[in-house]
Design a protein around this motif. Structure first.
Motif, PDB file in Angstrom:
ATOM      1  N   PRO A 118       0.822  -1.215   0.000  1.00 40.95           N
ATOM      2  CA  PRO A 118       0.000   0.000   0.000  1.00 40.95           C
ATOM      3  C   PRO A 118       0.855   1.264   0.000  1.00 40.95           C
ATOM      4  CG  PRO A 118       0.013  -1.019   2.179  1.00 40.95           C
ATOM      5  CD  PRO A 118       0.690  -1.982   1.254  1.00 40.95           C
ATOM      6  N   ASN A 119       0.212   2.367  -0.376  1.00 41.06           N
ATOM      7  CA  ASN A 119       0.884   3.664  -0.383  1.00 41.06           C
ATOM      8  C   ASN A 119       0.908   4.323   0.992  1.00 41.06           C
ATOM      9  OD1 ASN A 119       1.457   3.754  -3.202  1.00 41.06           O
ATOM     10  ND2 ASN A 119      -0.699   4.234  -3.585  1.00 41.06           N
ATOM     11  N   SER A 120       0.167   3.774   1.940  1.00 38.43           N
ATOM     12  CA  SER A 120       0.109   4.366   3.274  1.00 38.43           C
ATOM     13  C   SER A 120      -0.195   3.291   4.302  1.00 38.43           C
ATOM     14  CB  SER A 120      -0.961   5.465   3.324  1.00 38.43           C
ATOM     15  OG  SER A 120      -2.247   4.920   3.070  1.00 38.43           O
ATOM     16  N   TYR A 121       0.154   3.590   5.555  1.00 40.32           N
ATOM     17  CA  TYR A 121      -0.119   2.716   6.686  1.00 40.32           C
ATOM     18  C   TYR A 121      -0.690   3.552   7.818  1.00 40.32           C
ATOM     19  CZ  TYR A 121       2.856  -0.752   4.366  1.00 40.32           C
ATOM     20  OH  TYR A 121       3.395  -1.636   3.463  1.00 40.32           O
ATOM     21  N   ALA A 122      -1.584   2.961   8.609  1.00 40.93           N
ATOM     22  CA  ALA A 122      -2.179   3.661   9.744  1.00 40.93           C
ATOM     23  C   ALA A 122      -1.083   4.111  10.707  1.00 40.93           C
ATOM     24  CB  ALA A 122      -3.172   2.747  10.455  1.00 40.93           C
ATOM     25  N   ASN A 123      -1.192   5.339  11.146  1.00 39.29           N
ATOM     26  CA  ASN A 123      -0.278   5.913  12.141  1.00 39.29           C
ATOM     27  C   ASN A 123       1.164   6.026  11.646  1.00 39.29           C
ATOM     28  OD1 ASN A 123      -2.424   6.011  14.091  1.00 39.29           O
ATOM     29  ND2 ASN A 123      -2.099   3.810  14.439  1.00 39.29           N
ATOM     30  N   ARG A 124       1.356   5.988  10.346  1.00 41.28           N
ATOM     31  CA  ARG A 124       2.689   6.190   9.774  1.00 41.28           C
ATOM     32  C   ARG A 124       2.619   7.236   8.658  1.00 41.28           C
ATOM     33  NH1 ARG A 124       6.572   2.533  11.352  1.00 41.28           N
ATOM     34  NH2 ARG A 124       5.902   0.456  12.075  1.00 41.28           N
ATOM     35  N   THR A 125       3.727   7.930   8.446  1.00 37.67           N
ATOM     36  CA  THR A 125       3.842   8.935   7.396  1.00 37.67           C
ATOM     37  C   THR A 125       4.953   8.534   6.437  1.00 37.67           C
ATOM     38  OG1 THR A 125       3.110  10.706   8.884  1.00 37.67           O
ATOM     39  CG2 THR A 125       4.309  11.373   6.908  1.00 37.67           C
ATOM     40  N   LEU A 126       4.705   8.688   5.152  1.00 44.85           N
ATOM     41  CA  LEU A 126       5.744   8.452   4.160  1.00 44.85           C
ATOM     42  C   LEU A 126       6.752   9.592   4.238  1.00 44.85           C
ATOM     43  CD1 LEU A 126       6.749   6.755   1.701  1.00 44.85           C
ATOM     44  CD2 LEU A 126       5.396   8.301   0.255  1.00 44.85           C
ATOM     45  N   VAL A 127       7.988   9.279   4.663  1.00 42.21           N
ATOM     46  CA  VAL A 127       9.002  10.323   4.862  1.00 42.21           C
ATOM     47  C   VAL A 127       9.977  10.422   3.692  1.00 42.21           C
ATOM     48  CG1 VAL A 127       8.830  10.234   7.368  1.00 42.21           C
ATOM     49  CG2 VAL A 127      10.508   8.777   6.201  1.00 42.21           C
ATOM     50  N   TRP A 128      10.109   9.346   2.898  1.00 45.81           N
ATOM     51  CA  TRP A 128      10.975   9.389   1.725  1.00 45.81           C
ATOM     52  C   TRP A 128      10.633   8.204   0.845  1.00 45.81           C
ATOM     53  CZ3 TRP A 128      14.859   5.981  -0.174  1.00 45.81           C
ATOM     54  CH2 TRP A 128      15.598   6.498  -1.252  1.00 45.81           C
ATOM     55  N   SER A 129      10.745   8.420  -0.449  1.00 47.48           N
ATOM     56  CA  SER A 129      10.592   7.305  -1.395  1.00 47.48           C
ATOM     57  C   SER A 129      11.321   7.646  -2.669  1.00 47.48           C
ATOM     58  CB  SER A 129       9.109   7.035  -1.701  1.00 47.48           C
ATOM     59  OG  SER A 129       8.563   8.082  -2.478  1.00 47.48           O
ATOM     60  N   ASP A 130      11.616   6.624  -3.437  1.00 47.19           N
ATOM     61  CA  ASP A 130      12.065   6.790  -4.808  1.00 47.19           C
ATOM     62  C   ASP A 130      11.236   5.829  -5.644  1.00 47.19           C
ATOM     63  OD1 ASP A 130      13.344   7.239  -7.218  1.00 47.19           O
ATOM     64  OD2 ASP A 130      15.340   7.342  -6.311  1.00 47.19           O
ATOM     65  N   GLU A 131      10.421   6.400  -6.517  1.00 49.76           N
ATOM     66  CA  GLU A 131       9.567   5.614  -7.407  1.00 49.76           C
ATOM     67  C   GLU A 131      10.241   5.385  -8.761  1.00 49.76           C
ATOM     68  OE1 GLU A 131       6.586   4.511  -6.215  1.00 49.76           O
ATOM     69  OE2 GLU A 131       6.948   5.537  -4.307  1.00 49.76           O
ATOM     70  N   PHE A 132      11.428   5.955  -8.948  1.00 48.13           N
ATOM     71  CA  PHE A 132      12.226   5.775 -10.165  1.00 48.13           C
ATOM     72  C   PHE A 132      11.451   6.162 -11.421  1.00 48.13           C
ATOM     73  CE2 PHE A 132      13.813   2.727  -6.966  1.00 48.13           C
ATOM     74  CZ  PHE A 132      15.061   3.306  -6.750  1.00 48.13           C
ATOM     75  N   GLU A 133      10.797   7.318 -11.333  1.00 47.45           N
ATOM     76  CA  GLU A 133      10.013   7.812 -12.462  1.00 47.45           C
ATOM     77  C   GLU A 133      10.793   8.771 -13.348  1.00 47.45           C
ATOM     78  OE1 GLU A 133       7.183   6.747 -13.329  1.00 47.45           O
ATOM     79  OE2 GLU A 133       6.502   5.635 -11.574  1.00 47.45           O
ATOM     80  N   ALA A 134      11.982   9.221 -12.901  1.00 47.07           N
ATOM     81  CA  ALA A 134      12.785  10.138 -13.714  1.00 47.07           C
ATOM     82  C   ALA A 134      13.448   9.363 -14.851  1.00 47.07           C
ATOM     83  CB  ALA A 134      13.827  10.834 -12.851  1.00 47.07           C
ATOM     84  N   SER A 135      14.102  10.089 -15.741  1.00 43.48           N
ATOM     85  CA  SER A 135      14.744   9.440 -16.879  1.00 43.48           C
ATOM     86  C   SER A 135      16.086   8.821 -16.519  1.00 43.48           C
ATOM     87  CB  SER A 135      14.934  10.450 -18.016  1.00 43.48           C
ATOM     88  OG  SER A 135      15.737  11.541 -17.578  1.00 43.48           O
ATOM     89  N   SER A 136      16.645   9.212 -15.373  1.00 43.59           N
ATOM     90  CA  SER A 136      17.920   8.665 -14.928  1.00 43.59           C
ATOM     91  C   SER A 136      17.935   8.635 -13.405  1.00 43.59           C
ATOM     92  CB  SER A 136      19.092   9.497 -15.465  1.00 43.59           C
ATOM     93  OG  SER A 136      19.004  10.831 -15.006  1.00 43.59           O
ATOM     94  N   LEU A 137      18.931   7.989 -12.839  1.00 40.65           N
ATOM     95  CA  LEU A 137      19.038   7.879 -11.385  1.00 40.65           C
ATOM     96  C   LEU A 137      19.167   9.261 -10.762  1.00 40.65           C
ATOM     97  CD1 LEU A 137      19.315   5.705  -9.103  1.00 40.65           C
ATOM     98  CD2 LEU A 137      21.785   6.032  -9.309  1.00 40.65           C
TER      99      LEU A 137
END
Length: 286
Positions: free
Chosen positions: A47-66
């Motif tokens: 899932p994109n979220s969890y109860a009582n937790r906040t997404l603090v960082w992610s990399d979805e690798f959507e850019a054209s390069s690293l």
């Protein structure tokens, strides 16, 4: 779909030109950077979220390069094959982004005295974390001597060294001999001046971790670390003892594919190259 003769001729001419010799007379590399690789279309999604937790960082690798704001390439063979007698030379050219996925490619390729190349990327001095839930969705490579790892080292690694920094292996897989259906979760630390470790493993009921995506996770707090695959726990360690204080510090990420080494052994005639570690995303919730 039907093509006119004129269009077919133009397509054929373009193909002949594209496949011509390289300007320097060397081999033409029509590898995945040019033609793409097959990304699995199935597998577990977290899932994109969890109860009582906040997404603090992610990399979805959507850019054209690293994204080099978050990641750094580590280059070369390290000390003693990165401490494990590994056989590959790490470069910054064995990593690319395809269709919203990070791809790390292991090749049979001679470079600077090594017979294999791959990549190793780290978030050291850029992104580090202390506690939380970490989800990494990935499809793994396969083959004798292939050793992908999604792991973490203590942020004080440069000053105190290993294993005093602590190490959290979120996922390791050693290929060959039917081992591609099993992954390992392990911690390493220093106890009375000596290396200590504690690990667990889980095995799929069918198929391998190469076949489709799986989500490799840890849930980490001041008292324990739990390992999960596809949201099912398979291993836990109590980190409350003072000797495990390393795991109350911040850690950074390392993603790599090693070739050979003490654990998997060397590639052999059954190993096919190239091999790919494909990562859909990494997410940190706190």
């Amino acid at each position: 779909m039907r093509y006119s003769k004129e269009i077919f001729f133009l397509l054929l001419l373009s193909f002949v030109v594209a496949c011509g010799d390289s300007d320097d007379g060397g081999p033409v590399d029509n590898g995945p950077d040019d033609n793409g690789i097959e990304i699995p279309s199935t597998g577990f999604t977290s899932p994109n979220s969890y109860a009582n937790r906040t997404l603090v960082w992610s990399d979805e690798f959507e850019a054209s390069s690293l994204n080099l704001t978050d990641w750094t390439y580590e280059i070369g063979t390290g000390s003693n094959g990165w401490g494990n007698n590994e056989l590959q030379y790490y470069t910054n050219s064995n990593t690319f982004i395809q269709d919203g996925h990070l791809v790390i490619e292991a090749k049979e390729q001679s470079l600077n005295g090594s017979n294999y190349t791959s990549s190793r990327i780290v978030t050291q001095n850029k992104q580090s974390f202390r506690y939380g839930r970490i989800d990494i969705r990935a499809a793994l490579p396969e083959g004798q001597g292939i050793w992908p790892a999604l792991w973490m080292l203590g942020s004080n690694f440069t000053s105190v060294g290993w294993p005093a920094s602590g190490e959290i292996d979120i996922m390791e897989m050693v290929g060959g001999s039917g081992r591609e259906n099993t992954v390992h979760g392990t911690v390493h630390w220093q106890h009375d001046g000596q290396h200590a470790n504690y690990g667990g493993e889980t095995t799929l009921s069918s198929g391998t971790f190469h076949d489709q995506f799986h989500v490799f996770s840890i849930e980490w707090d001041a008292g324990q670390i739990r390992w999960l695959v596809d949201d099912v726990q398979y291993h836990v360690i109590d980190t409350t003892p003072a000797q495990l204080d390393e795991f109350r510090n911040s850690f950074f990420f390392i993603f790599n594919v090693a070739v050979g080494g003490n654990w998997p052994g060397s590639p052999n005639s059954t190993t096919t190259f190239p091999q790919y570690l494909i990562v859909d995303y990494v997410r940190v919730f706190q």
